[in-house]
Design an enzyme around this catalytic site. Sequence first.
Site, mmCIF file in Angstrom:
data_model
loop_
_atom_site.group_PDB
_atom_site.id
_atom_site.type_symbol
_atom_site.label_atom_id
_atom_site.label_comp_id
_atom_site.label_asym_id
_atom_site.label_seq_id
_atom_site.Cartn_x
_atom_site.Cartn_y
_atom_site.Cartn_z
ATOM 1 N N LYS A 37 30.418 28.914 44.062
ATOM 2 C CA LYS A 37 31.119 29.537 43.381
ATOM 3 C C LYS A 37 31.376 29.259 41.826
ATOM 4 O O LYS A 37 31.900 28.020 41.725
ATOM 5 C CB LYS A 37 32.528 29.850 43.952
ATOM 6 C CG LYS A 37 33.595 30.575 43.392
ATOM 7 C CD LYS A 37 35.020 30.633 43.909
ATOM 8 C CE LYS A 37 36.043 31.127 42.889
ATOM 9 N NZ LYS A 37 37.437 31.028 43.452
ATOM 10 N N ASP A 87 39.533 31.322 36.059
ATOM 11 C CA ASP A 87 40.208 32.309 36.854
ATOM 12 C C ASP A 87 41.729 32.613 36.179
ATOM 13 O O ASP A 87 42.598 32.022 36.659
ATOM 14 C CB ASP A 87 40.277 32.174 38.470
ATOM 15 C CG ASP A 87 40.668 33.349 38.956
ATOM 16 O OD1 ASP A 87 40.821 34.313 38.475
ATOM 17 O OD2 ASP A 87 41.151 32.991 40.229
ATOM 18 N N LYS A 117 47.702 35.701 37.236
ATOM 19 C CA LYS A 117 48.607 34.767 37.812
ATOM 20 C C LYS A 117 49.542 34.176 37.055
ATOM 21 O O LYS A 117 49.591 34.316 35.833
ATOM 22 C CB LYS A 117 47.429 33.280 37.946
ATOM 23 C CG LYS A 117 46.292 33.551 38.839
ATOM 24 C CD LYS A 117 45.401 32.121 38.742
ATOM 25 C CE LYS A 117 44.132 32.286 39.619
ATOM 26 N NZ LYS A 117 44.445 32.051 41.159
ATOM 27 N N ASP A 167 37.975 26.163 38.935
ATOM 28 C CA ASP A 167 37.362 27.297 40.065
ATOM 29 C C ASP A 167 35.852 27.451 39.927
ATOM 30 O O ASP A 167 35.616 28.206 40.731
ATOM 31 C CB ASP A 167 38.186 28.722 39.387
ATOM 32 C CG ASP A 167 38.448 29.439 40.592
ATOM 33 O OD1 ASP A 167 38.554 28.876 41.731
ATOM 34 O OD2 ASP A 167 38.601 30.729 40.526
ATOM 35 N N ASP A 186 42.597 38.811 41.865
ATOM 36 C CA ASP A 186 42.668 37.277 41.776
ATOM 37 C C ASP A 186 41.919 36.585 43.219
ATOM 38 O O ASP A 186 41.995 35.609 43.289
ATOM 39 C CB ASP A 186 44.057 36.829 42.039
ATOM 40 C CG ASP A 186 44.170 35.418 41.760
ATOM 41 O OD1 ASP A 186 43.306 34.754 40.994
ATOM 42 O OD2 ASP A 186 45.291 34.887 42.117
ATOM 43 N N GLU A 202 38.587 37.046 43.400
ATOM 44 C CA GLU A 202 37.215 37.415 43.008
ATOM 45 C C GLU A 202 36.054 36.447 43.282
ATOM 46 O O GLU A 202 34.945 36.918 43.403
ATOM 47 C CB GLU A 202 37.156 37.305 41.230
ATOM 48 C CG GLU A 202 37.403 35.934 40.751
ATOM 49 C CD GLU A 202 38.305 34.718 41.178
ATOM 50 O OE1 GLU A 202 38.043 33.709 41.243
ATOM 51 O OE2 GLU A 202 39.212 35.297 41.329
ATOM 52 N N ARG A 207 35.170 35.495 46.372
ATOM 53 C CA ARG A 207 34.337 35.897 47.463
ATOM 54 C C ARG A 207 33.485 36.943 47.053
ATOM 55 O O ARG A 207 32.424 37.451 47.724
ATOM 56 C CB ARG A 207 35.422 36.472 48.512
ATOM 57 C CG ARG A 207 36.035 37.548 48.129
ATOM 58 C CD ARG A 207 37.275 37.666 49.250
ATOM 59 N NE ARG A 207 38.294 36.598 49.053
ATOM 60 C CZ ARG A 207 39.473 36.421 49.676
ATOM 61 N NH1 ARG A 207 39.971 37.370 50.583
ATOM 62 N NH2 ARG A 207 40.207 35.541 49.474
#
Length: 447
Positions: free
Chosen positions: A213, A218, A225, A236, A295, A297, A299
């Site tokens: 990933k 993010d 967030k 992230d 949030d 994202e 996956r």
Amino acid sequence: MTKSITCVWQGDQSQLAALNDTQMAWLKANDFEGKAGSLLAVPSANGNIDQYVFGMGEKGKSHPMVTGLAASKLQNGEFDLHGEFENPEIAALGFRLGAYQFNQFKKSDNSVSLGKLSGANGAEVSIMAEAAEIARDLINRPPNDLGPDNYEKYIREFAKKHGAEVRSIVGEDLLDQNFPMIHAVGRASAQAPRLLDFTWGHEDAPKVTLVGKGVIFDSGGLDIKPASNMLLMKKDMGGSANILGLAHSIMSAKLPVRLRVLIPVVENAISGSAFRPGDILPSRNGMSVEIGNTDAEGRLVLADALSLADEESPEIIIDMATLTGAARVAVGTELAALFSTDDEFANELMAQGVPSSDPMWQMPLWDNYDEMLASPIADVNHMSFGGYAGAITAALFLRRFVKNAKSWSHIDMMAWADKPRPGRPLGGTEQGQRAAYLALKKRYPKT
């Protein structure tokens, strides 16, 4: 001049035989008993400080990288370590990683390095140390310095250094080549989303594919967030950073595999083109995906990359991601949460992880929870609701995109040391990579 450190177990005086009576009296006067992390400079007859004693704690109960505590306390110099070590390579690695500093933006006058350590394979230590340093350096870089453009440049240089063939699919080309969810997640950013893809090794070797990933920052997207949760979101991309560290280990050790590395690189930003909660996105494998929360994202970008990985029917797929807060609730920050369709390989990952200070814990792919991803208007919702089993349902979502691989393992990690630990200063850190490297090295030994 290289200085010497004698490492001793608590209550064991045998490693101190080389010290003279005056030096032993010095140890006694300073109450040195070998407790874990205790470090004492031992003056020579002329008053110079060229040797130290370091306590490793109780044998059999000490941290694998306890030597890192010595490195974190020392000042400038190169140091040889002497003693009886349970695992010489990990002891050497612990010292080297305990001396790690991220000094790209704040220079340090202190430099501590490892000379020799009795019984350690220096080449193996260097491979694992370099892999960890790759992950740490990348995670610690701020997002304004490591946007999608710079990350692609880094990955290209990394692949070229190892003689790997690399390509990228950028921007609208993601739609043309059927990676719609990677495009949707990253399209709101000023820097285009992309998929990095490189291969290495003989074409007829067993296929091992790594997926990481690479969300370089993010914001949470339109489901933004709060500020306190956004502060560490430069990490992230920690899954991809650790995948690159693992790839470095595999290629440096020349494991007999056909390695493929897939890294979707995006920024989950906010603009007029941002994807929305309630959207239904197509995916590479043809499944329609309802968006429950922007949030979640990571996956989505992993799903498209996993679909590509799975098309080759590799023997092993390993993905790594800073995916869910639920995994942190379940196992905390020091353990990575492991999900796998291959219990034998999962057990090997865990067996290699604990002694190498890279622990993980297997969690279940509990089929009954799959219904929590149901959508009334799409094939699947990409997240569950209600607050239960969030790490498991995220893994179950990803599993839907892996059909052909013989073995798939998903590692949900923190990738950040929230406090200093032996061999791990505060900040970006490696997780999963060392255990995976050692497990793959065992499964695919060099002939």
